[in-house]
Design a protein around this motif. Structure first.
Motif, PDB file in Angstrom:
ATOM      1  N   PHE A  74     -91.122  53.556  69.853  1.00 28.99           N
ATOM      2  CA  PHE A  74     -90.696  52.296  69.259  1.00 28.99           C
ATOM      3  C   PHE A  74     -90.917  52.384  67.752  1.00 28.99           C
ATOM      4  O   PHE A  74     -92.021  52.684  67.301  1.00 28.99           O
ATOM      5  N   THR A  75     -89.878  52.139  66.976  1.00 28.14           N
ATOM      6  CA  THR A  75     -89.951  52.328  65.522  1.00 28.14           C
ATOM      7  C   THR A  75     -89.800  51.001  64.775  1.00 28.14           C
ATOM      8  O   THR A  75     -89.449  49.973  65.376  1.00 28.14           O
ATOM      9  N   ASP A  78     -97.103  46.324  56.598  1.00 24.75           N
ATOM     10  CA  ASP A  78     -98.418  45.684  56.555  1.00 24.75           C
ATOM     11  C   ASP A  78     -98.362  44.240  56.073  1.00 24.75           C
ATOM     12  O   ASP A  78     -99.383  43.678  55.668  1.00 24.75           O
ATOM     13  N   THR A  79     -97.189  43.630  56.149  1.00 26.61           N
ATOM     14  CA  THR A  79     -97.021  42.227  55.771  1.00 26.61           C
ATOM     15  C   THR A  79     -97.176  41.353  57.006  1.00 26.61           C
ATOM     16  O   THR A  79     -96.589  41.648  58.047  1.00 26.61           O
ATOM     17  N   LEU A 117     -99.448  40.209  71.435  1.00 27.30           N
ATOM     18  CA  LEU A 117     -98.572  39.654  70.400  1.00 27.30           C
ATOM     19  C   LEU A 117     -99.346  38.865  69.358  1.00 27.30           C
ATOM     20  O   LEU A 117     -99.063  38.947  68.175  1.00 27.30           O
ATOM     21  N   THR A 118    -100.333  38.094  69.792  1.00 26.38           N
ATOM     22  CA  THR A 118    -101.079  37.289  68.825  1.00 26.38           C
ATOM     23  C   THR A 118    -102.042  38.142  68.001  1.00 26.38           C
ATOM     24  O   THR A 118    -102.318  37.815  66.853  1.00 26.38           O
ATOM     25  N   ARG A 146     -96.701  46.825  61.632  1.00 23.78           N
ATOM     26  CA  ARG A 146     -97.393  48.069  61.975  1.00 23.78           C
ATOM     27  C   ARG A 146     -98.244  47.892  63.228  1.00 23.78           C
ATOM     28  O   ARG A 146     -98.214  48.728  64.142  1.00 23.78           O
ATOM     29  N   ALA A 147     -98.991  46.806  63.299  1.00 19.81           N
ATOM     30  CA  ALA A 147     -99.851  46.569  64.458  1.00 19.81           C
ATOM     31  C   ALA A 147     -99.027  46.386  65.732  1.00 19.81           C
ATOM     32  O   ALA A 147     -99.398  46.895  66.799  1.00 19.81           O
ATOM     33  N   LEU A 148     -97.913  45.677  65.648  1.00 19.37           N
ATOM     34  CA  LEU A 148     -97.082  45.469  66.834  1.00 19.37           C
ATOM     35  C   LEU A 148     -96.437  46.783  67.275  1.00 19.37           C
ATOM     36  O   LEU A 148     -96.390  47.088  68.469  1.00 19.37           O
TER      37      LEU A 148
END
Length: 87
Positions: A5-6, A32-33, A65-66, A72-74
């Motif tokens: 997943f990109t 990173d926003t 999700l939260t 980046r984290a997702l």
């Protein structure tokens, strides 16, 4: 569809599901926003999560999700789930 997943996958799904706020450039450096700064609130992220689940065949719990406050984290979360489902 690739096995990873990109950011491009995420941007496409965000735009299909919730569109983009005027003035937000998803083509910029957004990794990173915070999603809130990008104009995506929790309801839009739930829709995004549902689309990811259907398209990629994984299950994301609500905390995934939260807890993922940035693209980046997702992306990292989705790829971790993909790796587990492939194992």
């Amino acid at each position: 569809m690739s096995a990873v997943f990109t950011l491009d996958d995420l941007k496409r799904i965000l735009l299909e599901g919730a569109g983009a706020d005027e003035g937000v450039d998803l083509d910029g450096d957004i990794l990173d926003t915070d999603f809130e700064e990008l104009g995506y609130e929790s309801l839009a992220l739930l829709e995004t999560g549902g689309r990811i689940e259907r398209e990629w065949g994984i299950t994301l719990d609500d905390s995934a999700l939260t807890d993922a406050a940035t693209p980046r984290a997702l992306i990292e979360t989705v790829n971790a789930h993909l790796a587990l489902s492939a194992a």
